[in-house]
Design an enzyme around this catalytic site. Structure first.
Site, mmCIF file in Angstrom:
data_model
loop_
_atom_site.group_PDB
_atom_site.id
_atom_site.type_symbol
_atom_site.label_atom_id
_atom_site.label_comp_id
_atom_site.label_asym_id
_atom_site.label_seq_id
_atom_site.Cartn_x
_atom_site.Cartn_y
_atom_site.Cartn_z
ATOM 1 N N LEU A 32 0.821 -1.213 0.000
ATOM 2 C CA LEU A 32 0.000 0.000 0.000
ATOM 3 C C LEU A 32 0.854 1.261 0.000
ATOM 4 C CD1 LEU A 32 -2.665 -1.142 2.617
ATOM 5 C CD2 LEU A 32 -2.732 -1.375 0.122
ATOM 6 N N HIS A 36 -3.461 4.312 -2.219
ATOM 7 C CA HIS A 36 -4.426 3.391 -1.598
ATOM 8 C C HIS A 36 -5.068 4.034 -0.372
ATOM 9 C CE1 HIS A 36 -1.582 0.314 -3.462
ATOM 10 N NE2 HIS A 36 -2.743 -0.034 -3.964
#
Ligand code: PAF
Length: 285
Positions: A32, A36
């Site tokens: 991530l 994100h």
């Protein structure tokens, strides 16, 4: 936050949550980054509960692609999601997602063809298949995807419309604007493949895209502007341009020049071990 990897546990966990408010799903493959996190924050603004899935989906990687090398960092990702107030991290194993005997494939024609569909045969079948499964598993009220994968978003919207997903209904599939680094490079888990020298060169792609867009919005045909884009990124150290095309933003129909409808410049190019993709809006004229 609950981290779950079995479908039965996911269903048990989600039914009381569903009774207590809307569920938003953010599908990811992990590793991530701030892009994100921006999806997660927008999900939180719109729903009582956020479910994030992390699943590196083997069906969307070609035989010679980066499935094995794809960054996996579940513990770090889980800590980030916990801090963002995510209710459930759905992290199934490959066996849980595709048990022995699994045999179904979803193939979306039209919008999956060309662009990344041409360079990565089977990729969008893999994406459509896993996203349809995630929709059925989580049954969210809305789902959020990054606009960085513009063609993927078009494929998912088409699939949801065609397969009558009532929840998420197509109107509840939200595209979230691409987050960029300070030099303009679109955030991506694959940027981790770049050496420091390649990372510095990578900003040539968004820079060349902006220059091409200025010419196209000024009324020039797309072809010479895109030829100049290719020249500029090769001069900056990119190995090759997979494609750079002007497309209708919704239908993805190829366009020879700016049109009365919103358009998109969509590009993919190779730099070192990375294949970088990006897209930007082109104003209607
Ligand atoms: O964009 C991604 O990370 C993936 O393609 C998705 C939508 C999670 C499906 O595996």
């Amino acid at each position: 936050m609950q981290t779950l990897n079995q479908l039965s546990a996911l269903r048990n966990c989600l039914s009381p949550l569903r009774a207590a408010g809307k569920i938003a799903l953010v599908p990811t493959m992990g590793a991530l980054h701030d892009g994100h996190i921006s999806l997660v924050r927008q999900a939180r603004d719109r729903a009582a509960h956020v479910v994030v899935s992390i699943f590196v989906n083997p069906r969307q990687f070609g035989a010679n692609e980066d499935l094995d090398a794809y960054p996996r960092q579940l513990a770090r990702d889980a800590a980030l999601l916990q801090a963002e107030g995510v209710a459930v991290l759905w992290a199934p194993t490959v066996e849980e997602m595709y048990p022995a005997g699994y045999a179904t494939n979803i193939s979306v024609s039209g919008v999956s063809e060309g662009l990344c569909g041409a360079a990565r045969p089977g990729h969008f079948d893999g994406v459509a298949t896993v996203v349809a499964k995630l929709f059925n598993q989580v049954q969210p009220d809305l789902a959020l995807f990054g606009e960085k994968d513009w063609q993927q978003l078009a494929v998912i919207r088409r699939m949801a419309r065609d397969l009558d997903f009532a929840q998420p209904h197509v109107s509840a599939i939200l595209g979230v604007e691409t987050l960029r680094e300070a030099d303009g490079l679109a955030m991506s888990s694959r940027n981790a493949y770049l050496t420091p020298q390649e990372r510095a060169a990578a900003a040539a792609l968004p820079r060349a895209m902006r220059a091409a867009i200025a010419r196209i919005e000024g009324g020039e045909p797309a072809a010479p502007a895109l030829a100049e884009l290719e020249r500029a990124i090769l001069a900056a150290g990119f190995a090759s341009l997979d494609y750079a095309e002007l497309r209708d933003a919704d239908t993805l129909e190829p366009l020879p020049a700016a049109s009365p409808h919103p358009a998109r410049l969509i590009a993919a190019a190779r730099l070192g071990k990375a294949r970088l993709i990006d897209n930007m809006p082109v104003a209607p004229i």
